[in-house]
Design a protein around this motif. Structure first.
Motif, short mmCIF file in Angstrom:
data_model
loop_
_atom_site.label_atom_id
_atom_site.label_comp_id
_atom_site.label_asym_id
_atom_site.label_seq_id
_atom_site.Cartn_x
_atom_site.Cartn_y
_atom_site.Cartn_z
N ASP A 35 0.85 -1.17 0.00
CA ASP A 35 0.00 0.00 0.00
C ASP A 35 0.90 1.24 0.00
OD1 ASP A 35 -1.43 2.21 0.90
OD2 ASP A 35 -2.67 1.06 2.27
N CYS A 38 0.32 3.90 3.25
CA CYS A 38 0.78 3.63 4.61
C CYS A 38 1.95 2.65 4.64
CB CYS A 38 -0.37 3.10 5.47
SG CYS A 38 -0.93 1.49 4.94
N MET A 40 1.96 -0.66 4.31
CA MET A 40 1.73 -2.04 4.75
C MET A 40 1.44 -2.95 3.56
SD MET A 40 -2.01 -1.88 6.59
CE MET A 40 -2.25 -3.65 6.75
N CYS A 60 -5.00 -0.72 1.81
CA CYS A 60 -5.53 -1.48 2.94
C CYS A 60 -6.96 -1.06 3.27
CB CYS A 60 -4.63 -1.30 4.16
SG CYS A 60 -4.59 0.40 4.76
N ASP A 64 -7.44 5.02 2.59
CA ASP A 64 -6.13 5.20 1.96
C ASP A 64 -6.26 5.38 0.45
OD1 ASP A 64 -4.90 5.10 4.34
OD2 ASP A 64 -3.68 3.34 3.94
ZN LIG Z 1 -3.02 1.76 4.03
#
Ligand SMILES: [Zn+2]
Length: 77
Positions: A35, A38, A40, A60, A64
Motif C-alpha cells: 500500500d 501507509c 503495509m 488497505c 487510503d
Molecule cells: Zn493503508
C-alpha cells in the motif's frame, strides 16, 4: 489503529531477536503488494485499488485509496 498494530509487530520482532527463526507475524503474504499510502502489505484480491499512469495500486482501506486518489504523486516518490 493500524499504526498501533504495526508498532506492536515491530516491538515483537525486536523482542524475538534472541529466539530461533523469524517471527511469523513479520512474514508478508507471497502474493501481497505494498500500500503506497501507509506502506503495509495488502492482499490485492480483497483490497481497494486505483489505476495511475498505467499501474495499479492497492490499499488497505478505502480511506487510503481516497487519500491516494486526491494526490497520487505524493505517495510515489
Ligand atoms: Zn493503508
Amino acid at each position: 489503529m493500524r499504526a498501533i498494530v504495526l508498532a506492536a509487530a515491530f516491538v515483537l520482532m525486536s523482542a524475538c531477536g534472541n529466539h530461533d527463526g523469524p517471527p511469523e507475524i513479520a512474514v508478508a503474504p507471497a502474493h501481497g503488494v505494498r500500500d503506497p499510502v501507509c506502506g503495509m502489505m495488502v492482499d490485492p484480491k480483497h483490497s481497494p485499488k486505483s489505476d495511475f499512469k498505467g499501474k495499479t495500486y492497492y490499499f488497505c482501506s478505502r480511506e487510503d485509496k481516497q487519500r491516494f486518489d486526491k494526490a497520487p504523486a505524493q505517495f510515489l516518490q
